[in-house]
Design a protein around this motif. Structure first.
Motif, PDB file in Angstrom:
ATOM      1  N   MET A  31     -28.458 -29.694  29.292  1.00 34.87           N
ATOM      2  CA  MET A  31     -29.089 -28.586  29.245  1.00 34.87           C
ATOM      3  C   MET A  31     -28.802 -27.741  30.600  1.00 34.87           C
ATOM      4  O   MET A  31     -29.226 -28.408  31.596  1.00 34.87           O
ATOM      5  N   GLY A  32     -28.202 -26.522  30.486  1.00 30.94           N
ATOM      6  CA  GLY A  32     -27.989 -25.879  31.908  1.00 30.94           C
ATOM      7  C   GLY A  32     -29.096 -25.110  32.358  1.00 30.94           C
ATOM      8  O   GLY A  32     -29.747 -24.222  31.568  1.00 30.94           O
ATOM      9  N   VAL A  33     -29.418 -24.872  33.308  1.00 32.42           N
ATOM     10  CA  VAL A  33     -30.442 -24.183  34.055  1.00 32.42           C
ATOM     11  C   VAL A  33     -29.740 -23.286  35.152  1.00 32.42           C
ATOM     12  O   VAL A  33     -29.420 -23.585  36.230  1.00 32.42           O
ATOM     13  N   LEU A  34     -29.921 -22.024  35.044  1.00 35.41           N
ATOM     14  CA  LEU A  34     -29.433 -21.110  36.302  1.00 35.41           C
ATOM     15  C   LEU A  34     -30.656 -20.131  36.371  1.00 35.41           C
ATOM     16  O   LEU A  34     -31.880 -20.251  35.932  1.00 35.41           O
ATOM     17  N   THR A  35     -30.647 -19.275  37.380  1.00 38.43           N
ATOM     18  CA  THR A  35     -31.846 -18.650  38.033  1.00 38.43           C
ATOM     19  C   THR A  35     -32.281 -17.572  36.747  1.00 38.43           C
ATOM     20  O   THR A  35     -31.653 -17.296  35.881  1.00 38.43           O
ATOM     21  N   ASN A  36     -33.404 -17.445  36.810  1.00 36.89           N
ATOM     22  CA  ASN A  36     -34.369 -16.477  35.850  1.00 36.89           C
ATOM     23  C   ASN A  36     -34.175 -17.376  34.293  1.00 36.89           C
ATOM     24  O   ASN A  36     -34.444 -16.575  33.559  1.00 36.89           O
ATOM     25  N   HIS A  37     -34.212 -18.561  34.195  1.00 43.13           N
ATOM     26  CA  HIS A  37     -34.135 -19.207  33.224  1.00 43.13           C
ATOM     27  C   HIS A  37     -35.866 -19.129  32.596  1.00 43.13           C
ATOM     28  O   HIS A  37     -36.687 -18.964  33.353  1.00 43.13           O
ATOM     29  N   ALA A  38     -35.710 -18.883  31.204  1.00 43.55           N
ATOM     30  CA  ALA A  38     -37.278 -19.014  30.538  1.00 43.55           C
ATOM     31  C   ALA A  38     -37.837 -20.284  30.823  1.00 43.55           C
ATOM     32  O   ALA A  38     -37.434 -21.394  31.069  1.00 43.55           O
ATOM     33  N   PRO A  39     -39.381 -20.256  30.931  1.00 44.23           N
ATOM     34  CA  PRO A  39     -40.152 -21.314  31.399  1.00 44.23           C
ATOM     35  C   PRO A  39     -39.864 -22.224  30.101  1.00 44.23           C
ATOM     36  O   PRO A  39     -39.858 -21.943  29.098  1.00 44.23           O
ATOM     37  N   LEU A  40     -39.837 -23.535  30.817  1.00 38.47           N
ATOM     38  CA  LEU A  40     -40.035 -24.603  29.708  1.00 38.47           C
ATOM     39  C   LEU A  40     -40.227 -26.029  30.178  1.00 38.47           C
ATOM     40  O   LEU A  40     -40.167 -26.149  31.332  1.00 38.47           O
ATOM     41  N   ILE A  41     -40.823 -27.190  29.326  1.00 37.29           N
ATOM     42  CA  ILE A  41     -40.970 -28.305  29.826  1.00 37.29           C
ATOM     43  C   ILE A  41     -39.941 -29.208  28.757  1.00 37.29           C
ATOM     44  O   ILE A  41     -39.992 -28.772  27.495  1.00 37.29           O
ATOM     45  N   GLY A  64     -34.955 -41.105  32.757  1.00 40.93           N
ATOM     46  CA  GLY A  64     -35.897 -40.945  32.053  1.00 40.93           C
ATOM     47  C   GLY A  64     -36.874 -40.106  32.882  1.00 40.93           C
ATOM     48  O   GLY A  64     -37.250 -40.492  33.890  1.00 40.93           O
ATOM     49  N   GLY A  65     -37.696 -39.188  32.048  1.00 46.34           N
ATOM     50  CA  GLY A  65     -38.554 -38.454  32.686  1.00 46.34           C
ATOM     51  C   GLY A  65     -38.820 -37.011  32.008  1.00 46.34           C
ATOM     52  O   GLY A  65     -38.828 -36.938  30.740  1.00 46.34           O
ATOM     53  N   PHE A  66     -39.310 -36.177  32.860  1.00 47.24           N
ATOM     54  CA  PHE A  66     -39.675 -34.717  32.091  1.00 47.24           C
ATOM     55  C   PHE A  66     -38.911 -33.703  33.184  1.00 47.24           C
ATOM     56  O   PHE A  66     -39.145 -33.921  34.521  1.00 47.24           O
ATOM     57  N   ALA A  67     -39.144 -32.637  32.962  1.00 48.60           N
ATOM     58  CA  ALA A  67     -38.464 -31.411  33.634  1.00 48.60           C
ATOM     59  C   ALA A  67     -39.349 -30.216  33.420  1.00 48.60           C
ATOM     60  O   ALA A  67     -39.384 -29.918  32.320  1.00 48.60           O
ATOM     61  N   LEU A  68     -39.733 -29.587  34.441  1.00 45.02           N
ATOM     62  CA  LEU A  68     -40.513 -28.171  34.146  1.00 45.02           C
ATOM     63  C   LEU A  68     -39.641 -27.340  34.745  1.00 45.02           C
ATOM     64  O   LEU A  68     -39.213 -27.451  36.006  1.00 45.02           O
ATOM     65  N   VAL A  69     -39.215 -26.180  34.208  1.00 48.18           N
ATOM     66  CA  VAL A  69     -38.592 -24.843  34.638  1.00 48.18           C
ATOM     67  C   VAL A  69     -39.581 -23.701  34.634  1.00 48.18           C
ATOM     68  O   VAL A  69     -39.931 -23.568  33.563  1.00 48.18           O
ATOM     69  N   LYS A  70     -39.854 -23.269  35.670  1.00 55.99           N
ATOM     70  CA  LYS A  70     -40.752 -22.014  35.682  1.00 55.99           C
ATOM     71  C   LYS A  70     -40.610 -21.048  36.953  1.00 55.99           C
ATOM     72  O   LYS A  70     -40.326 -21.904  38.295  1.00 55.99           O
ATOM     73  N   GLU A  71     -40.271 -19.861  36.952  1.00 56.95           N
ATOM     74  CA  GLU A  71     -40.034 -19.122  38.105  1.00 56.95           C
ATOM     75  C   GLU A  71     -39.051 -19.409  39.166  1.00 56.95           C
ATOM     76  O   GLU A  71     -39.446 -19.604  40.211  1.00 56.95           O
TER      77      GLU A  71
END
Length: 134
Positions: A31-41, A64-71
């Motif tokens: 999964m790619g993440v760029l600036t202004n990505h929608a929030p997700l876990i 293994g683990g978790f990622a949080l994407v927010k702001e």
């Protein structure tokens, strides 16, 4: 605008810096993440994350683990993280070949699950050192 990426393991902050893009090894694929990505876990699988900073791709093996994407902040909590600088190429290649053989020869559910974990870890470490040499 950039992302603030923080990779944390149980004993240290492995990475805490700006990035232009990050590719995460999730349980359902990359999964790619760029600036202004929608929030997700999201849950993370054992694999390689790629961090793009100043037009350079930096590979990191995540276990293994978790990622949080927010702001525009990506917080990654993992059991273990390794960079190419800390992995010996010969050792990683040997461990990968041994893990592949062990997985092919595994019998029974428990042995296959254990062999799969060892294989994924060895493959991620090997991919990180190989990407550095490309």
């Amino acid at each position: 605008m950039t992302l603030q990426v923080c990779i944390m393991t149980p004993d240290r902050i492995f990475w805490n810096d700006q990035a232009d893009e990050i590719i995460l090894p999730t349980n359902t694929g990359q999964m790619g993440v760029l600036t202004n990505h929608a929030p997700l876990i999201t849950a993370l699988d054992i694999g390689v994350t790629l961090i793009r900073s100043n037009n350079n791709w930096i590979p990191v093996a995540l276990l293994g683990g978790f990622a949080l994407v927010k702001e525009n902040q990506v917080t990654i909590l993992v059991n273990e993280a390794e960079s190419a600088q800390t992995i010996q190429v010969d050792e990683a290649e040997k461990a990968f070949e041994e893990a592949k053989t062990r997985l092919e020869e595994s019998q029974g559910e428990k042995q296959r699950v254990e062999a799969t974990f060892v294989f994924k870890r060895a493959r991620a470490r090997y991919q990180v050192v190989k990407q550095l040499s490309i």
